[in-house]
Design a protein around this motif. Structure first.
Motif, PDB file in Angstrom:
ATOM      1  N   GLU A  18     -19.156 -14.243  26.895  1.00  0.00           N
ATOM      2  CA  GLU A  18     -18.070 -13.256  26.856  1.00  0.00           C
ATOM      3  C   GLU A  18     -18.200 -12.254  28.000  1.00  0.00           C
ATOM      4  O   GLU A  18     -17.221 -11.911  28.669  1.00  0.00           O
ATOM      5  CB  GLU A  18     -18.083 -12.509  25.516  1.00  0.00           C
ATOM      6  CG  GLU A  18     -16.975 -11.472  25.411  1.00  0.00           C
ATOM      7  CD  GLU A  18     -17.222 -10.446  24.325  1.00  0.00           C
ATOM      8  OE1 GLU A  18     -17.785 -10.825  23.277  1.00  0.00           O
ATOM      9  OE2 GLU A  18     -16.850  -9.279  24.520  1.00  0.00           O
ATOM     10  N   LEU A  33     -17.302 -13.773  31.284  1.00  0.00           N
ATOM     11  CA  LEU A  33     -15.859 -13.892  31.363  1.00  0.00           C
ATOM     12  C   LEU A  33     -15.212 -12.557  31.721  1.00  0.00           C
ATOM     13  O   LEU A  33     -14.312 -12.470  32.547  1.00  0.00           O
ATOM     14  CB  LEU A  33     -15.339 -14.381  30.017  1.00  0.00           C
ATOM     15  CG  LEU A  33     -13.891 -14.775  30.016  1.00  0.00           C
ATOM     16  CD1 LEU A  33     -13.707 -16.005  30.887  1.00  0.00           C
ATOM     17  CD2 LEU A  33     -13.431 -15.067  28.601  1.00  0.00           C
ATOM     18  N   ARG A  34     -15.713 -11.528  31.083  1.00  0.00           N
ATOM     19  CA  ARG A  34     -15.141 -10.207  31.362  1.00  0.00           C
ATOM     20  C   ARG A  34     -15.345  -9.847  32.824  1.00  0.00           C
ATOM     21  O   ARG A  34     -14.500  -9.235  33.457  1.00  0.00           O
ATOM     22  CB  ARG A  34     -15.784  -9.146  30.462  1.00  0.00           C
ATOM     23  CG  ARG A  34     -15.233  -9.177  29.059  1.00  0.00           C
ATOM     24  CD  ARG A  34     -15.892  -8.151  28.168  1.00  0.00           C
ATOM     25  NE  ARG A  34     -15.359  -8.227  26.820  1.00  0.00           N
ATOM     26  CZ  ARG A  34     -14.305  -7.544  26.400  1.00  0.00           C
ATOM     27  NH1 ARG A  34     -13.680  -6.731  27.219  1.00  0.00           N
ATOM     28  NH2 ARG A  34     -13.879  -7.673  25.166  1.00  0.00           N
ATOM     29  N   LYS A  35     -16.512 -10.233  33.353  1.00  0.00           N
ATOM     30  CA  LYS A  35     -16.757  -9.956  34.769  1.00  0.00           C
ATOM     31  C   LYS A  35     -15.791 -10.748  35.638  1.00  0.00           C
ATOM     32  O   LYS A  35     -15.269 -10.230  36.621  1.00  0.00           O
ATOM     33  CB  LYS A  35     -18.197 -10.308  35.117  1.00  0.00           C
ATOM     34  CG  LYS A  35     -19.184  -9.267  34.653  1.00  0.00           C
ATOM     35  CD  LYS A  35     -20.514  -9.501  35.321  1.00  0.00           C
ATOM     36  CE  LYS A  35     -21.435  -8.323  35.105  1.00  0.00           C
ATOM     37  NZ  LYS A  35     -22.722  -8.575  35.754  1.00  0.00           N
ATOM     38  N   VAL A  36     -15.577 -12.017  35.264  1.00  0.00           N
ATOM     39  CA  VAL A  36     -14.629 -12.835  36.005  1.00  0.00           C
ATOM     40  C   VAL A  36     -13.262 -12.167  36.009  1.00  0.00           C
ATOM     41  O   VAL A  36     -12.561 -12.135  37.006  1.00  0.00           O
ATOM     42  CB  VAL A  36     -14.540 -14.240  35.383  1.00  0.00           C
ATOM     43  CG1 VAL A  36     -13.367 -15.009  35.981  1.00  0.00           C
ATOM     44  CG2 VAL A  36     -15.835 -15.001  35.617  1.00  0.00           C
ATOM     45  N   LEU A  37     -12.923 -11.570  34.877  1.00  0.00           N
ATOM     46  CA  LEU A  37     -11.612 -10.956  34.742  1.00  0.00           C
ATOM     47  C   LEU A  37     -11.569  -9.553  35.345  1.00  0.00           C
ATOM     48  O   LEU A  37     -10.568  -8.867  35.239  1.00  0.00           O
ATOM     49  CB  LEU A  37     -11.203 -10.886  33.280  1.00  0.00           C
ATOM     50  CG  LEU A  37     -11.024 -12.259  32.610  1.00  0.00           C
ATOM     51  CD1 LEU A  37     -10.680 -12.087  31.147  1.00  0.00           C
ATOM     52  CD2 LEU A  37      -9.950 -13.066  33.318  1.00  0.00           C
ATOM     53  N   GLY A  38     -12.669  -9.117  35.910  1.00  0.00           N
ATOM     54  CA  GLY A  38     -12.600  -7.870  36.652  1.00  0.00           C
ATOM     55  C   GLY A  38     -13.449  -6.722  36.144  1.00  0.00           C
ATOM     56  O   GLY A  38     -13.415  -5.642  36.709  1.00  0.00           O
ATOM     57  N   ALA A  39     -14.249  -6.942  35.084  1.00  0.00           N
ATOM     58  CA  ALA A  39     -15.076  -5.849  34.586  1.00  0.00           C
ATOM     59  C   ALA A  39     -16.260  -5.670  35.517  1.00  0.00           C
ATOM     60  O   ALA A  39     -16.809  -6.652  36.001  1.00  0.00           O
ATOM     61  CB  ALA A  39     -15.567  -6.162  33.181  1.00  0.00           C
ATOM     62  N   ASN A  40     -16.652  -4.432  35.790  1.00  0.00           N
ATOM     63  CA  ASN A  40     -17.878  -4.238  36.552  1.00  0.00           C
ATOM     64  C   ASN A  40     -19.014  -3.899  35.612  1.00  0.00           C
ATOM     65  O   ASN A  40     -18.841  -3.758  34.415  1.00  0.00           O
ATOM     66  CB  ASN A  40     -17.699  -3.182  37.643  1.00  0.00           C
ATOM     67  CG  ASN A  40     -17.294  -1.844  37.059  1.00  0.00           C
ATOM     68  OD1 ASN A  40     -17.702  -1.507  35.953  1.00  0.00           O
ATOM     69  ND2 ASN A  40     -16.489  -1.101  37.786  1.00  0.00           N
ATOM     70  N   ARG A  77     -25.133 -12.943  35.872  1.00  0.00           N
ATOM     71  CA  ARG A  77     -24.196 -13.319  36.931  1.00  0.00           C
ATOM     72  C   ARG A  77     -23.089 -14.151  36.321  1.00  0.00           C
ATOM     73  O   ARG A  77     -23.346 -15.120  35.625  1.00  0.00           O
ATOM     74  CB  ARG A  77     -24.936 -14.116  37.995  1.00  0.00           C
ATOM     75  CG  ARG A  77     -25.905 -13.254  38.784  1.00  0.00           C
ATOM     76  CD  ARG A  77     -25.672 -13.430  40.263  1.00  0.00           C
ATOM     77  NE  ARG A  77     -25.781 -14.810  40.635  1.00  0.00           N
ATOM     78  CZ  ARG A  77     -26.919 -15.399  41.000  1.00  0.00           C
ATOM     79  NH1 ARG A  77     -28.031 -14.698  40.993  1.00  0.00           N
ATOM     80  NH2 ARG A  77     -26.939 -16.651  41.346  1.00  0.00           N
ATOM     81  N   PRO A  78     -21.855 -13.750  36.575  1.00  0.00           N
ATOM     82  CA  PRO A  78     -20.743 -14.361  35.854  1.00  0.00           C
ATOM     83  C   PRO A  78     -20.652 -15.878  36.047  1.00  0.00           C
ATOM     84  O   PRO A  78     -20.431 -16.607  35.097  1.00  0.00           O
ATOM     85  CB  PRO A  78     -19.517 -13.656  36.418  1.00  0.00           C
ATOM     86  CG  PRO A  78     -19.958 -13.037  37.687  1.00  0.00           C
ATOM     87  CD  PRO A  78     -21.400 -12.739  37.522  1.00  0.00           C
ATOM     88  N   GLY A  79     -20.851 -16.355  37.253  1.00  0.00           N
ATOM     89  CA  GLY A  79     -20.660 -17.777  37.505  1.00  0.00           C
ATOM     90  C   GLY A  79     -21.604 -18.633  36.718  1.00  0.00           C
ATOM     91  O   GLY A  79     -21.189 -19.521  35.976  1.00  0.00           O
TER      92      GLY A  79
END
Lengths: 229, 799
Positions: free
Chosen positions: B323, B326-333, B412-414
């Motif tokens: 989760e 994913l949030r990082k992918v969607l732009g969360a820092n 790390r998001p990836g």
């Protein structure tokens, strides 16, 4: 929009070093629809992660919107990413605890849009995607096709310039797969740049250009309609 | 954004009811214990702060060095108080506060022994803020024969009538007039009294003492604004030295008193009395020790609860990491993720806090009963309560949320999205460390509780040097000691009474010490503090004290009642060991031979070392009548004693206690500490087990596939059981390895306070370790058995 120069990505564990990307040089112009194909483990997803700035390359240059971003710090990458890129995954990656509308709203939330702006935009996109009746459902209450539709809605809600799709049809049956492809081609026609990883030559046909990867290298690039090498 | 932070934890809480319950329960128990500790502290810290002059009220104390040993004494000479106000600038007021033992108070036909009578100076009521409901604080104690009583006492004697102006008789000798009625004292005061009479009265009846060398009264002083207590303390030392010197010049025979001139005086704030009050000579009877042990237990239980939270929260890492990725992918820092985790933890903490408050309300009555407290939780009583609760909640949220927040925000998001949360990302290691710490703390508490219990039992069963179960002590109150001889004669007629004797000080509370003793061959420079007690013939026999040398006091030797001493072994050592028998001992008013050496026996708190002791015979000083009963028939012999008392001593009710009761009293503070700790230990272990239970469940869940494959390949149920339990048992074993040395060090330090102490055996440690091991095994077993018996096909189907 995208240009890579000798892009390399190594994965190092205690025992082995794996080269996932080996001197990848590729370019994607604004408004293009590019498909990336290749066997399992050839580095397709790694490439997509690097292009999406989810991961930094080990070496080489990556120019995104004319900026060299391969050495960017996490925070700068995140900022660039949230303004410009939307993601669609094979396994949908919706957050189970959030409803359809809330999932779609997330990117806007992180962009700091106001509540009214968010409401309007989410509604607009849900209408476009025909999922308004599902807006208060949770992901587990939806079929796979519906979930991917929500995921696509979430990817485009912030109007990104680029959409990165990682086997968006992989977990779907053919009719739902077609539906998702239709959505992507529609977006492309509306002007969005799309880079899509896929196993299926049929879906790759929707792209203007196909990039073939093998063992971390670009082996061929076909323009649509050009004879297969 | 905040709404979004809040939604997820609520929804996931509802979806995972089991784990949420464990999580919240762990936090709630920890916080409930902390709230109880805070309430207790709040009460202890509020002691005597209600006085209008609280910040400038002090008690005069002194440090003495005698024979190389330091004594802290909270009493001072009686003539000191009036001199302080007269001679030391900055001292605004001073009052003596003298305990005078039980008084027989009579009004018409109502009579009681009152233990709460105190002698004070007329300034007392103006210095301290104990409000009067009748009379005037400034003048109530002006007349020597005036008496101020509390409302309870007034009601007890005068019913609904106005107490003011009523005349009561004291010990059948004097008459005092009620000039003021005080509101009953609040709970949060160190002072305890329910009637006050004046120092002038004590002088009038000859109970006052003019000596500058006898420390027999507490002295309270009120300083002016911005007067330094340290400077005043120094001036008090000078003043006492000056008066002592003058007394010795007037009477050179008292030159030994000069040692008093070196005593260092200091001032202790009245607001500190409850927490730090030193009692008599050297031992601290303050609550601060109890408070510390409480605080430690509270913090430990809360820590264990927080660790549970961290553990269970991160155990669900695969899902949460995805989760967060994913949030990082969607732009969360990173900061947004950290904020989200703290928001989540704080929500959990808040719910935990509500549960904790309910728990506290539920257990308070039992808690108050157990620890003789009257704590109450009133949320609206003031800001401190709210602030305290907020502090506990915030602290809990910060501790519990820190690790998950740091862990997940750094992912790390990836990589997270693709591979899930790989096992070698370090999570299990930290989780294991948390379990080890939790269990180490629990084992520490188990060992601590056991050692305190063992030490208490040891002191209780230690041979005190005399028998106590069948020895009755009757305080000779008022003028009843005049009946001692006839009482003794009458009592001894009854075959059920095996002996009658008496003593000046109670055998268990013999705190009189003197340095004015000399003997043949004593080094004149040597200053020795020696305990003294005056007894009657038969004392040694009645208490069953063993004689090492010589003989006990006897009625057959006329000189025994005027010039004979018994000493204990310690005293014999001080006098040079062998050959002390027959030596001459001199006190200012008595001189005689040592006729016997007694085996050492305990005459003070058993924690303390046995001091040198000298006994002499003096019937005139008897304050306690000691009766040895027939141990085979205590009940009827007690009746016999009462019957004789009532015929011989008319007008004084028969009140008594058994010597062994005195002993129980000695261990009260140790027993209280032990019971705090044992409750804390139980809670800590329960909380740790909750966490372990949840963790085992996750471990089994996570390994569903592995278990399925192993079963398909032929592993037995016991094989799987062993696989799942082994890793936890290894953790508990590591916890033991950490807890043992720490426990040894801490408890060894604690035991140093006791002159007579147990040796910590390896057995205690092994038992505590085994207990933790068994508890852990039982906890994990439930999950392990469930997983081991599951159908492998079910497990594999989902992958």
């Amino acid at each position: 929009m995208i240009r890579t120069v000798n892009l390399r990505k190594l994965y190092t564990t205690e025992e082995v070093e794996t080269t996932a990307l080996n001197n990848v040089n590729m370019e994607v112009k604004e408004g293009e629809f590019v498909a990336i194909m290749g066997p399992s483990g050839c580095g397709k997803s790694t490439l997509l992660n690097v292009l999406g700035m989810l991961d930094n390359p080990s070496a080489g240059e990556y120019h995104f919107l004319d900026r060299e971003v391969s050495k960017y710090r996490e925070r700068d990458r995140a900022n660039l990413r949230k303004e410009n890129i939307g993601f669609v995954f094979q396994s949908f990656n919706l957050i189970d605890e959030l409803t359809v509308a809330e999932n779609i709203e997330l990117p806007l939330l992180y962009l700091g849009r106001s509540s009214t702006q968010r409401k309007l935009r989410v509604h607009e996109i849900m209408e476009q995607m025909n999922i308004v009746p599902r807006k208060n459902h949770f992901p587990q209450q939806l079929s796979g096709g519906q979930q991917q539709r929500v995921a696509v809605a979430r990817a485009v809600v912030a109007k990104p310039k680029l959409i990165l799709a990682d086997e968006p049809t992989g977990n779907l049956d053919s009719s739902h797969g077609e539906e998702v492809m239709k959505m992507l081609t529609d977006l492309h026609e509306a002007g969005t740049t799309i880079v899509m990883v896929t196993h299926s030559p049929d879906y790759a046909d929707n792209a203007q250009r196909v990039v073939h990867l093998f063992d971390g290298r670009v082996v061929t690039e076909n323009l649509k309609g050009a004879p297969q090498a | 954004m905040l709404k979004n932070y809040i939604k997820i934890p609520f929804r996931s809480m509802i979806r995972n009811k089991g784990y949420s319950t464990i999580n919240i329960a762990g936090l709630a128990v920890g916080m409930a214990v902390c709230i109880l500790v805070l309430l207790w502290m709040q009460e202890e810290l509020s002691y005597d702060r209600f006085h209008a002059n609280a910040s400038c009220l002090y008690r005069v104390e002194q440090d003495q060095i005698v024979d190389g040993r330091a004594f802290h004494v909270n009493l001072s000479p009686q003539p000191m108080a009036p001199r302080l106000t007269e001679e030391i600038p900055g001292v605004a007021a001073a009052s003596r506060f003298l305990e005078i033992g039980e008084q027989l108070i009579r009004y018409q036909d109502i009579a009681f022994y009152e233990r709460g009578a105190r002698i004070v100076d007329s300034s007392f009521l103006a210095m301290l803020s104990f409000p009067l409901v009748r009379g005037d604080a400034g003048s109530a104690l002006r007349d020597p024969y005036s008496l101020v009583v509390t409302e309870s006492i007034a009601r007890k004697y005068f019913g609904d009538e106005d107490a003011l102006g009523k005349v009561v008789s004291v010990n059948g000798e004097n008459e005092l007039t009620v000039t003021g009625v005080l509101k009953d004292l609040p709970d949060n005061t160190w002072f305890s009294f329910d009637m006050l009479s004046t120092y002038a009265y004590a002088e009038a009846v000859g109970a006052a003492d003019t000596s500058w060398t006898a420390n027999s009264v507490m002295t309270l002083i009120q300083l002016g604004d911005e007067v330094s207590p340290r400077v005043v303390g120094e001036k008090v030392s000078e003043l006492v030295a000056r008066y002592t010197l003058a007394a010795v010049q007037a009477d050179p025979s008292r030159s030994a008193d000069l040692s008093v001139a070196t005593n260092q005086f200091s001032l202790m704030p009245v607001t500190d009395l409850e927490l730090y009050a030193h009692f008599g000579f050297g031992t601290s009877a303050g609550q601060i020790g109890t408070l510390y042990s409480l605080m430690i237990v509270g913090v430990l239980v809360l820590l264990i609860g927080c660790m549970n939270f961290m553990n269970l929260y991160t155990a669900r890492s695969i899902k949460r990491a995805r989760e967060m990725g994913l949030r990082k992918v969607l732009g969360a820092n990173r900061a947004m993720i950290v904020r989200q985790f703290f928001a989540e933890t704080i929500i959990f903490t808040f719910i935990g806090m509500v549960v904790a408050l309910i728990l506290v309300e539920l257990v308070l009555p039992a808690f108050n009963g157990l620890f003789r407290k009257s704590l109450s939780l009133d949320l609206f009583s003031g800001v401190d309560v709210i602030l305290g609760l907020a502090a506990v909640g915030l602290l809990t949220g910060l501790i519990a949320g820190s690790y998950p927040a740091i862990l997940f925000s750094s992912s790390r998001p990836g990589s997270v999205l693709r591979a899930g949360w790989s096992r070698n990302d370090g999570v299990p290691a930290v989780r294991r460390i948390l379990v080890v710490i939790q269990f180490a703390l629990s084992i520490l508490l188990i060992i601590g509780t056991t050692v305190i219990y063992q030490q208490t039992m040891y002191m209780k069963t230690k041979d005190v040097g005399y028998s106590s179960g069948d020895v009755l002590i009757i305080p000779a109150r008022g003028n009843t000691s005049q009946y001692y001889t006839s009482l003794k004669t009458e009592l001894l007629r009854d075959p059920r009474v095996l002996g009658v004797t008496g003593s000046w000080q109670r055998p268990t509370d013999n705190s009189a010490n003197t340095a004015t003793i000399t003997w043949d061959g004593k080094d004149p420079e040597q200053v020795v503090l020696v305990g003294v007690n005056a007894v009657d013939v038969g004392f040694v026999e009645a208490l069953g004290i063993e004689m090492v040398e010589g003989r006990a006091f006897s009625a057959d030797f006329a000189t025994d009642s005027s010039s004979a001493f018994l000493i204990n072994e310690k005293m014999a050592d001080v006098m040079g060991g062998e050959g002390s028998l027959g030596m001459t001992i001199r006190f200012p008013r008595r001189e005689g031979q040592v006729i016997g050496v007694m085996k050492d026996f305990h005459r003070k708190r058993i924690q303390n070392e046995i001091d040198p002791l000298v006994l002499t015979v003096s019937r005139g000083l008897i304050n306690n009548i000691i009766v040895k009963l027939d141990p085979t028939d205590i009940r009827s012999s007690l009746d016999a004693v009462e019957e004789v008392w009532e015929t011989v001593v008319p007008g004084f009710p028969f009140e008594y206690s058994f010597l062994d009761r005195d002993f129980e009293y000695m261990f009260r503070s140790e027993e209280r500490a032990a019971s705090f700790l044992s409750y804390g230990t139980i809670l800590a272990i329960l909380t740790a087990c909750l966490g372990l239970f949840g963790l085992a469940a996750f471990s089994a869940e996570q390994r569903t596939k592995e278990i399925g494959i192993r079963k398909v390949l032929g592993s037995s149920v016991t094989g799987i059981f062993r696989l799942l339990t082994r890793e936890f048992l290894v953790l508990v074993a590591m916890a033991n390895a950490i807890a043992w040395p720490v426990a040894y060090y801490v408890m060894n330090r604690w035991l140093q306070d006791f002159a007579y102490r147990i040796e910590m055996g390896i057995g205690t440690f092994v038992l505590a370790g085994l207990a933790a091991m068994i508890i852990a095994l039982l906890t994990v077993s439930f999950q392990a058995v469930k997983a081991a018996r599951s159908n492998p096909v079910e497990a594999l189907k989902y992958e």
